[in-house]
Design a protein around this motif. Structure first.
Motif, mmCIF file in Angstrom:
data_model
loop_
_atom_site.group_PDB
_atom_site.id
_atom_site.type_symbol
_atom_site.label_atom_id
_atom_site.label_comp_id
_atom_site.label_asym_id
_atom_site.label_seq_id
_atom_site.Cartn_x
_atom_site.Cartn_y
_atom_site.Cartn_z
ATOM 1 N N CYS A 286 12.932 -28.643 -4.931
ATOM 2 C CA CYS A 286 13.036 -29.997 -5.490
ATOM 3 C C CYS A 286 11.674 -30.527 -5.928
ATOM 4 O O CYS A 286 11.549 -31.146 -6.979
ATOM 5 N N HIS B 280 13.287 -32.440 -9.113
ATOM 6 C CA HIS B 280 14.671 -32.883 -8.963
ATOM 7 C C HIS B 280 14.705 -34.401 -8.864
ATOM 8 O O HIS B 280 13.730 -35.016 -8.464
ATOM 9 N N CYS C 84 16.182 -36.094 -6.705
ATOM 10 C CA CYS C 84 16.335 -36.541 -5.320
ATOM 11 C C CYS C 84 14.993 -37.081 -4.790
ATOM 12 O O CYS C 84 13.978 -37.009 -5.465
ATOM 13 N N TRP D 189 19.884 -26.736 -6.313
ATOM 14 C CA TRP D 189 18.687 -27.404 -5.814
ATOM 15 C C TRP D 189 18.550 -27.161 -4.316
ATOM 16 O O TRP D 189 19.547 -27.101 -3.591
ATOM 17 N N CYS E 158 17.844 -29.049 -2.014
ATOM 18 C CA CYS E 158 18.481 -30.045 -1.151
ATOM 19 C C CYS E 158 19.997 -29.864 -1.071
ATOM 20 O O CYS E 158 20.649 -30.502 -0.255
HETATM 21 ZN ZN LIG Z 1 16.674 -32.231 -4.487
#
Ligand SMILES: [Zn+2]
Length: 151
Positions: free
Chosen positions: A66, A71, A73, A116, A118
């Motif tokens: 990430c 990403h 997030c 990803w 996560c």
């Molecule tokens: Zn992520």
């Protein structure tokens, strides 16, 4: 993060961490293997050197960290506390390169799935398996078995 290193040093340290810590990718590979898929790894002939490649199916899977791939997030949007300009430029550069590689792959006829970091735990816990099977098509061993048992 508090940081006494120059950006170049920090970058070297962190890329070394990433090269060693490939657990998310290994977890995804194990899952795919258990699901009956066979694949090639780090196929350097393709743009972006995809992590997991299914040449006959023309599918590739990237397992993206990430932070490194920006990403959306929380971990992906984080920036180290020092040298923020350097980091923003570097990471945005990674992201732009990813986009270019994706469009090159699509032009070559490859379908791309990005997993990803996560998401990995959830996917490996069982959610997302159906999605992967849908993306990849039936695993080889299963189609073989079906063919053998067919009258
Ligand atoms: Zn992520």
């Amino acid at each position: 993060m508090a940081d006494n290193l120059t950006p170049a040093e920090r970058s070297r340290v962190m890329s070394r961490v990433r090269a060693v810590d490939t657990r998310p990718e290994i977890a995804v590979r194990r899952l795919l293997h258990r699901m009956g898929y066979r694949y090639r790894l780090h196929y350097s002939e393709l743009p972006g050197n995809p992590d997991i490649v299914f040449p006959k199916r023309r599918k590739v899977v990237f397992v993206n960290g990430c932070f490194w791939h920006r990403h959306h997030c929380r971990n992906g949007q984080r920036l180290p506390r020092s040298h923020r300009r350097f980091w923003r430029r570097k990471l945005e550069g990674n992201k732009a390169r990813d986009q270019q590689n994706l469009s090159k792959l699509r032009k070559l006829g490859y379908a791309v799935r990005i997993i990803w970091e996560c998401e990995v735990a959830q996917i490996c816990a069982g959610q997302g398996r159906r999605d992967l099977r849908h993306f990849l098509g039936p695993p080889l061993s299963r189609t073989k078995k079906q063919r053998i048992s067919a009258p």
